[in-house]
Every structure is written in structure tokens, then in C-alpha cells.
Design a protein around this motif. Sequence first.
Motif, PDB file in Angstrom:
ATOM      1  N   TRP A 379       0.850  -1.194   0.000  1.00 19.62           N
ATOM      2  CA  TRP A 379       0.000   0.000   0.000  1.00 19.62           C
ATOM      3  C   TRP A 379       0.889   1.249   0.000  1.00 19.62           C
ATOM      4  N   ARG A 380       0.461   2.234  -0.769  1.00 15.89           N
ATOM      5  CA  ARG A 380       1.100   3.547  -0.719  1.00 15.89           C
ATOM      6  C   ARG A 380       0.050   4.606  -1.024  1.00 15.89           C
ATOM      7  N   GLN A 381       0.370   5.848  -0.648  1.00 21.16           N
ATOM      8  CA  GLN A 381      -0.513   6.962  -0.965  1.00 21.16           C
ATOM      9  C   GLN A 381      -0.304   7.339  -2.419  1.00 21.16           C
ATOM     10  N   ALA A 382      -1.382   7.593  -3.151  1.00 20.73           N
ATOM     11  CA  ALA A 382      -1.281   7.938  -4.563  1.00 20.73           C
ATOM     12  C   ALA A 382      -0.363   9.143  -4.745  1.00 20.73           C
ATOM     13  N   GLY A 383       0.575   9.023  -5.685  1.00 17.24           N
ATOM     14  CA  GLY A 383       1.487  10.112  -5.976  1.00 17.24           C
ATOM     15  C   GLY A 383       2.733  10.132  -5.124  1.00 17.24           C
ATOM     16  N   LEU A 384       2.817   9.245  -4.137  1.00 14.75           N
ATOM     17  CA  LEU A 384       3.978   9.213  -3.253  1.00 14.75           C
ATOM     18  C   LEU A 384       4.618   7.823  -3.312  1.00 14.75           C
ATOM     19  N   PRO A 385       5.950   7.726  -3.254  1.00 16.28           N
ATOM     20  CA  PRO A 385       6.621   6.432  -3.382  1.00 16.28           C
ATOM     21  C   PRO A 385       6.691   5.632  -2.089  1.00 16.28           C
ATOM     22  N   ALA A 386       6.530   6.269  -0.952  1.00 16.38           N
ATOM     23  CA  ALA A 386       6.735   5.586   0.328  1.00 16.38           C
ATOM     24  C   ALA A 386       5.706   4.479   0.525  1.00 16.38           C
ATOM     25  N   ILE A 387       6.163   3.292   0.999  1.00 18.88           N
ATOM     26  CA  ILE A 387       5.289   2.161   1.274  1.00 18.88           C
ATOM     27  C   ILE A 387       4.664   2.335   2.654  1.00 18.88           C
ATOM     28  N   LEU A 388       3.342   2.257   2.702  1.00 21.36           N
ATOM     29  CA  LEU A 388       2.635   2.376   3.970  1.00 21.36           C
ATOM     30  C   LEU A 388       2.496   1.029   4.667  1.00 21.36           C
ATOM     31  N   SER A 389       2.378  -0.047   3.866  1.00 16.88           N
ATOM     32  CA  SER A 389       2.168  -1.362   4.460  1.00 16.88           C
ATOM     33  C   SER A 389       2.553  -2.430   3.452  1.00 16.88           C
ATOM     34  N   ASN A 390       3.113  -3.555   3.939  1.00 16.62           N
ATOM     35  CA  ASN A 390       3.386  -4.732   3.122  1.00 16.62           C
ATOM     36  C   ASN A 390       2.391  -5.840   3.409  1.00 16.62           C
ATOM     37  N   ASN A 391       1.241  -5.476   3.927  1.00 15.65           N
ATOM     38  CA  ASN A 391       0.177  -6.435   4.230  1.00 15.65           C
ATOM     39  C   ASN A 391      -1.029  -6.131   3.355  1.00 15.65           C
ATOM     40  N   ASP A 392      -1.999  -7.049   3.386  1.00  8.95           N
ATOM     41  CA  ASP A 392      -3.182  -6.817   2.572  1.00  8.95           C
ATOM     42  C   ASP A 392      -4.072  -5.727   3.145  1.00  8.95           C
ATOM     43  N   SER A 393      -3.814  -5.283   4.390  1.00  5.98           N
ATOM     44  CA  SER A 393      -4.620  -4.229   4.985  1.00  5.98           C
ATOM     45  C   SER A 393      -3.724  -3.143   5.556  1.00  5.98           C
ATOM     46  N   VAL A 394      -4.301  -1.943   5.693  1.00 12.23           N
ATOM     47  CA  VAL A 394      -3.576  -0.808   6.263  1.00 12.23           C
ATOM     48  C   VAL A 394      -4.603   0.140   6.871  1.00 12.23           C
ATOM     49  N   ARG A 395      -4.229   0.792   7.986  1.00 16.43           N
ATOM     50  CA  ARG A 395      -5.107   1.786   8.603  1.00 16.43           C
ATOM     51  C   ARG A 395      -4.549   3.167   8.300  1.00 16.43           C
ATOM     52  N   THR A 407      -0.796  -2.514  -4.662  1.00 19.88           N
ATOM     53  CA  THR A 407      -0.011  -3.102  -5.743  1.00 19.88           C
ATOM     54  C   THR A 407       0.294  -4.552  -5.417  1.00 19.88           C
ATOM     55  N   ILE A 408       0.138  -5.441  -6.434  1.00 23.63           N
ATOM     56  CA  ILE A 408       0.513  -6.840  -6.296  1.00 23.63           C
ATOM     57  C   ILE A 408       1.473  -7.162  -7.427  1.00 23.63           C
ATOM     58  N   THR A 409       2.560  -7.860  -7.107  1.00 23.78           N
ATOM     59  CA  THR A 409       3.594  -8.170  -8.094  1.00 23.78           C
ATOM     60  C   THR A 409       4.043  -9.603  -7.926  1.00 23.78           C
ATOM     61  N   ASP A 410       4.183 -10.341  -9.052  1.00 18.33           N
ATOM     62  CA  ASP A 410       4.851 -11.628  -9.014  1.00 18.33           C
ATOM     63  C   ASP A 410       5.997 -11.592 -10.013  1.00 18.33           C
ATOM     64  N   SER A 411       6.502 -12.747 -10.415  1.00 14.92           N
ATOM     65  CA  SER A 411       7.667 -12.769 -11.288  1.00 14.92           C
ATOM     66  C   SER A 411       7.347 -12.358 -12.715  1.00 14.92           C
ATOM     67  N   ILE A 412       6.070 -12.238 -13.048  1.00 13.65           N
ATOM     68  CA  ILE A 412       5.677 -11.924 -14.420  1.00 13.65           C
ATOM     69  C   ILE A 412       4.938 -10.602 -14.509  1.00 13.65           C
ATOM     70  N   CYS A 413       4.109 -10.325 -13.543  1.00 16.26           N
ATOM     71  CA  CYS A 413       3.077  -9.309 -13.715  1.00 16.26           C
ATOM     72  C   CYS A 413       2.981  -8.401 -12.503  1.00 16.26           C
ATOM     73  N   THR A 414       2.588  -7.149 -12.762  1.00 19.38           N
ATOM     74  CA  THR A 414       2.291  -6.183 -11.706  1.00 19.38           C
ATOM     75  C   THR A 414       0.943  -5.538 -12.007  1.00 19.38           C
ATOM     76  N   LYS A 415       0.069  -5.533 -11.017  1.00 21.87           N
ATOM     77  CA  LYS A 415      -1.243  -4.903 -11.174  1.00 21.87           C
ATOM     78  C   LYS A 415      -1.509  -4.006  -9.965  1.00 21.87           C
ATOM     79  N   THR A 416      -2.296  -2.944 -10.207  1.00 21.20           N
ATOM     80  CA  THR A 416      -2.626  -1.997  -9.142  1.00 21.20           C
ATOM     81  C   THR A 416      -4.120  -1.694  -9.153  1.00 21.20           C
TER      82      THR A 416
END
Length: 502
Positions: A379-395, A407-416
Motif C-alpha cells: 500500500w502507498r498513498q497515490a502520488g507518493l513512493p513511500a510504502i505504507l504497508s506490506n500487508n493486505d490491509s492498512v489503517r 499493488t501486487i507483483t509476481d515474477s511476471i506481472c504487476t497490477k494496481t
Amino acid sequence: PTGKSPAPFVSNVNLTIPATTITGIESGAVAIAALGTPNTDFNNVNRPAGTGIAPDMGAYEFEGVLLPDAFPPTIDSAFFTPNQSQCAVTPRLVTALVRDNAGGVGIDSVFISYTIAGVQQPRILMSRTAGTAMNGTYTGTVPAASAPNQRYVLAVVARDSNGNFSPVRPLGFYADDYLAVNAGNDTTISAGDTARLRATVVGFAGTSVVNAMRTGGNGSQGVTFNIRALNAIVLDSLYVPIYGTVGSPATVSIWYQTQPVTAAPNVSTAPWIQVVTGAPTQVLNVGTAGGALLSAIPIPGNLTIPAGQTYGFFYAVVSGGNTVYTTHAVGMVDTFTDGNLVIYTGVGAGFGGTAPSPTIATRSFNGSVGYKSNATVRWRQAGLPAILSNNDSVRVAPLVTTSYVATITDSICTKTDTVTVFVNPNIIDDIGISAILSPTAVTALNQAYTVKVVISNFGNTPATGFDVAFAVNALELNANPIARTVAPGDTIHHTFTQAWTP
């Protein structure tokens, strides 16, 4: 030609073959480019000669008669590119090297057979792009999927000019545009509150393993193998190419070991859990010379394999008495590696009814594994690079309306995916008298005094349409409506319409 009888020479000193001789030597060889085109025989006769469709075996061309075509064609190799699931829907180029065998008169057709989500599609006729009808390269294209995450299962089958079908050659399966992340619905909070954002991930990726060792036989068949997860994966399905008499019933059962393994699974002693069993769907029928090809078999509830761990697997096929076998391929695949997993071949095992049981036959995995991406959501705030969380949820606790990106990424694909938290300010209505301007003192009784005050807006929203009143000894004497608007933080002066006489 069979290795069991002498060539039909005129004599031991005359190595020509009489015309009209029925033999597999007729048109039984292939042209060799290094010898020049066309090839020539010992007498400098161009090959092939007469009605021959390929060079005759031996030193001399002759006008023989082909043996009856009793042998089906062979698919020496087949593959498709790209050979794994893609981030966007993509066509697949299928290539097959096909040859006709002794007695054959050439390949008539080569087909791509495929299913989409388990539904058989019309076969695609491939084109010969190199070689001859006796030994050539064929290509064809599978169109791109019409929707995301559709499971394609591919196979190739060849037919010669006499109607003989080759064994079906499985190619594996894929699902393009397979990965998706859903950041959830937009939400609204009041300033100072927090919002819990939770993303869900769906995704499938597949890896094909073909050219494994033949595992043919009647009755029931079983195969063991290992899967080692390079990255954490969720096992989604197994694809096992199983053939048999057309219409023959078959049941596939799949087990896995309940603990990581360091060697080939021991089917006689290892603890196993059955994850799926049932009758698979027959998705391919190529006539009496062909068989039934199974599509990918989903594993209910899936199975998570942590990164760096190896699990043992066992699948068994029960035919119900009819001929059934897992084939066909040549060679041996010891391991297959992609960016997420390694598959190790193992030792074969028969099916004992309710649990795996060992046999002495060597087997190897001949099929594919389907797995879901188990990559971390960021998770990150739109327009900012900093990661807020590496979990599926964030407060989050934004003070103004803010968008957030999952954002979800594997060895082939990245989707947001993006979700917006709308922030409503707290509405504070707080209007009061901040000062009495007059009277400031009473100097005489029975004299009228004008009452004048300062009204202040202490809140954060404009104030209008309210009353102001003054009272003496808890007795209200005068109330006046205020029509003016007082902005937040602003003040007005007001003179009451009635004076006060003490």
C-alpha cells in the motif's frame, strides 16, 4: 525394414530391388541436404524417382510399392510461445515437428486442440512451414483470450493421409491477464477518524512440464513428484494428460504430504492428505485412434507452499477397467524450474483404492502445475513512493480526501488498484456573546439603557438564521432574529430593539 527380415535384393551380388516390390524401403528414407539437392543414388539417379514421395532406402532408387500404412504419425516435439501465463492476453504460436512412419504416404493434417475453462473449442488447423509431408514443421496460432484469467489447455494431434491419428501431444496450459488486486470500495470518514483499507488478490500462473517419461499401462496408474516453492505459492490445480479408450471412465485422486520433504516421497510410509478426487471432464476426442485428454484439475481450497519448502505429491488415475494411460512423451525431465517453483520427478506408485501404495516401476511427472500468486500486497498513498504497508490491509487517517494504491507483483506481472478515502470536516456550531458593549454600568434608576453586544462565531461553519436575547434575573426581556451571516471566526455588533430600564 523391420530389422527382422533381409532386404529384397535381386541377389547377394545384385543389390537392386525389383520394381513392384512391396516394401517399407520404398520412400522410406529422407533427403539429406548436405548431399546436395536433389540427392542422387549410386547410379546418379535423382531421388525420389518415379512415383516415390521420398528417397528409397539403400543405394539404388527403384519403383516399389509402399507398405500399407499401419503406423500412425509421430509428433517428435511440440511447444507454444510464450510458454507461460502473461500479464496481458496474448496469442500463442504453436510449433510441432511431425513425421509419418514406415508405410506412410505423408501427413494430411495437424491440429491444435484446446479448451477454454474446460470447454472444448473448434480445433485449429496448422500449416506446414518447413520440411515435407513425411517429415515437417507445422505452426498455428491460438487467438488471444477474450477475457481475463481464462484457463487455456493446449494439445496437438496429427493425422496421416490414410486417416491414422498420432497419440495426442499435451502442451500444458496458461491463463493470461491472470493477476488482479481489488483495493475495495471508496469510503467516507470525518476529519480525525481512521479508515481500514483491505485488498483482495486473485491470480493464477501456470508452468508446463512435458516430455516426461512414458507412464503407460492398463487399469490404474499413479505418479509421485515434488514441488519446491522458490517464492510462496498457492497451489491451484494439476494438469495431467491422461488418455484412454474413447468414453472410458476415469477418476483422478490427488494427495500431498502433510509436511515438507527432503527426498522423493515415500508413498508407503509418508503421511498423506487427499485434496481432491472425482471424475474429470473428457475434453478431447480424436476418434477411435485417439483418446480422452483431461483438462486442469482444480484443488479445492488451494494449498499454500511456503517459500523455500518442498512438498511431496501423488496423483492416481483409476480407469474402471478400461485402458487408460498417462502418455505420451520421450526422454526424461529431472527437474523443471521457473521463477516460482521447481518440480522434481519422483518414483511411480500404483493406486491402492483409498491410499497411495508403492510399485517398483519408475515414473516421472508428466503434466503441469497451476498456482496462484502469493506475493505481498503493498500500500502507498497515490502520488507518493513511500510504502505504507506490506500487508493486505492498512489503517489510514487522512485529514483531507486522499487516494491510496494497492499493488501486487509476481515474477511476471504487476497490477494496481486505487481506493479513495473521502474526508468530511467536523461541523461545529458554536455562536456566543463575546462582549457586552452597553450598558457597562448603571448610574441611575428608571432610566432607559440601550443594550448592545458583540456576537462571535467560535465554530467552523457559517452561522445564520439564529436569535439573540437578553434577560435580567432569568427573565427574558427581548429576543431579536439575526439575518446576517457570521463567518467562522468572525464577529458582529448587535443593538437590541428594546432598551432596558432598571
